[in-house]
Design an enzyme around this catalytic site. Structure first.
Site, short mmCIF file in Angstrom:
data_model
loop_
_atom_site.label_atom_id
_atom_site.label_comp_id
_atom_site.label_asym_id
_atom_site.label_seq_id
_atom_site.Cartn_x
_atom_site.Cartn_y
_atom_site.Cartn_z
N ASP A 1 4.50 39.04 -55.93
CA ASP A 1 4.22 37.15 -56.53
C ASP A 1 5.94 36.78 -57.15
OD1 ASP A 1 3.83 34.85 -56.99
OD2 ASP A 1 2.87 35.97 -58.89
N HIS B 1 10.41 32.81 -49.38
CA HIS B 1 9.57 32.97 -49.02
C HIS B 1 10.13 34.36 -48.33
CE1 HIS B 1 6.28 31.52 -51.01
NE2 HIS B 1 6.45 30.45 -50.60
N LEU C 1 2.38 55.04 -41.41
CA LEU C 1 1.27 54.39 -42.56
C LEU C 1 0.58 53.04 -41.53
CD1 LEU C 1 2.03 52.97 -45.35
CD2 LEU C 1 3.53 51.28 -44.35
C1 IPE Z 1 -1.59 35.01 -55.12
O1 IPE Z 1 -0.24 34.57 -55.41
C2 IPE Z 1 -1.60 35.54 -53.44
C3 IPE Z 1 -0.46 35.68 -52.78
C4 IPE Z 1 0.60 36.83 -53.81
C5 IPE Z 1 -0.29 35.66 -51.89
P1 IPE Z 1 -0.31 32.72 -56.47
O2 IPE Z 1 1.34 32.39 -57.13
O3 IPE Z 1 -1.29 32.21 -55.59
O4 IPE Z 1 -1.56 33.42 -57.77
P2 IPE Z 1 -1.31 31.92 -59.03
O5 IPE Z 1 -1.87 31.10 -58.58
O6 IPE Z 1 -0.45 32.39 -59.44
O7 IPE Z 1 -3.12 33.27 -59.45
C1 IPE Z 2 4.75 34.21 -53.74
O1 IPE Z 2 5.70 33.62 -54.53
C2 IPE Z 2 4.32 34.24 -52.63
C3 IPE Z 2 2.73 33.65 -52.26
C4 IPE Z 2 2.10 33.21 -52.79
C5 IPE Z 2 2.56 32.72 -50.94
P1 IPE Z 2 5.05 32.20 -54.99
O2 IPE Z 2 4.69 31.00 -53.92
O3 IPE Z 2 3.61 32.06 -55.79
O4 IPE Z 2 5.71 32.23 -55.94
P2 IPE Z 2 5.85 31.98 -57.59
O5 IPE Z 2 4.96 32.02 -57.92
O6 IPE Z 2 5.46 30.64 -57.49
O7 IPE Z 2 6.69 32.11 -57.77
MG MG Z 3 2.74 32.97 -57.47
#
Ligand code: IPE
Ligand code: IPE
Ligand code: MG
Length: 234
Positions: free
Chosen positions: A14, A31, A125
């Site tokens: 995240d 990303h 892995l």
């Molecule tokens: C969880 O992260 C999903 C992934 C890392 C792919 P999100 O950013 O989507 O989750 P929420 O919305 O904060 O719960």
């Molecule tokens: C995690 O990073 C990746 C995915 C959920 C695909 P986020 O895109 O959720 O990044 P934040 O949480 O908005 O910073």
């Molecule tokens: Mg996120």
């Protein structure tokens, strides 16, 4: 028991968006950098003799994001494997995936299926990508298939945990030992609900693009210091 290497590490990657925003970049740049972190951490896990690394790359809820971001995330597996496949292969890493990839563009599906096919003999892995994955969805699909098998008399009505687990997408994988979430959020967001039943949770404020080998080692050391009782006494 001491200094035990976890068999299965699962990561909720995240903070890509916030990482990019802080640098004045589009969320997609986060990303892209996050994909590089997957490569780095997969190699590090392989070096540390970890059996399985499951990374949450796209949740069943992530379709709610703006179209432009969803499109980018759908193309990311292609970018990832074009760029890193040779190195993953060189390191004997096996690629797998969890999730309903049918909803992705055909090209993305092919890239994922090819990566899994081309590495299936590798014995290092297991790098498992959770893509269009949701824990509840996984459990519902397992329940549907089990019910069907009972109706067709292919399964006994006497269901136990082990049998149910064999209907999950993760059927050949061990339960999660360490569940890491980056970027300060303290929730599971529908990730591996069944498999995390007795996982040790580790949270870090570091955004996923900045996560590195030393953070991984810190998480492993913290895991090793935990007392896993599984409901018993020690
Ligand atoms: C969880 O992260 C999903 C992934 C890392 C792919 P999100 O950013 O989507 O989750 P929420 O919305 O904060 O719960
Ligand atoms: C995690 O990073 C990746 C995915 C959920 C695909 P986020 O895109 O959720 O990044 P934040 O949480 O908005 O910073
Ligand atoms: Mg996120």
């Amino acid at each position: 028991m001491e200094n035990k290497i976890p068999k299965h590490i699962a990561i909720i990657m995240d903070g890509n968006g916030r990482w990019a925003k802080k640098r004045g970049l589009p969320r997609t740049a986060g990303h892209k950098q996050g994909a590089e972190t997957i490569r780095k951490i997969a190699i590090a896990c392989n070096d540390r003799q970890i059996k399985v690394l499951t990374v949450y790359a796209f949740s069943t809820e992530n379709w709610k994001r703006p179209e432009e971001e969803v499109d980018y995330l759908c193309k990311l597996p292609k970018f990832f494997f074009q760029r890193y496949m040779a190195e993953l292969k060189k390191n004997n890493i096996q690629v797998r995936f969890l999730g309903e990839i049918e909803r992705f563009p055909k090209e993305t599906q092919n890239v994922i299926l090819t990566a899994a096919e081309e590495t299936k003999q590798n014995t290092g892995l297991i790098l498992c990508l959770a893509v269009n994955y949701g824990g509840r969805r996984e459990i519902v699909l397992a329940a549907k298939q089990y019910a069907k098998d009972v109706l067709e008399e292919k399964a006994s009505q006497d269901l136990d945990e082990q049998t149910f687990a064999s209907y999950l997408m993760s059927k050949d994988m061990p339960d999660v030992d360490v569940m890491i979430r980056t970027s300060g959020e303290l929730r599971l967001s529908n990730f591996l609900l069944w498999q995390n039943a007795y996982a040790e949770f580790i949270f870090t404020d570091t955004a996923w693009p900045d996560f590195d080998e030393s953070e991984l080692d810190k998480a492993i050391t913290e895991y090793q210091a935990r007392d896993r009782r599984y409901g018993g006494l020690k």
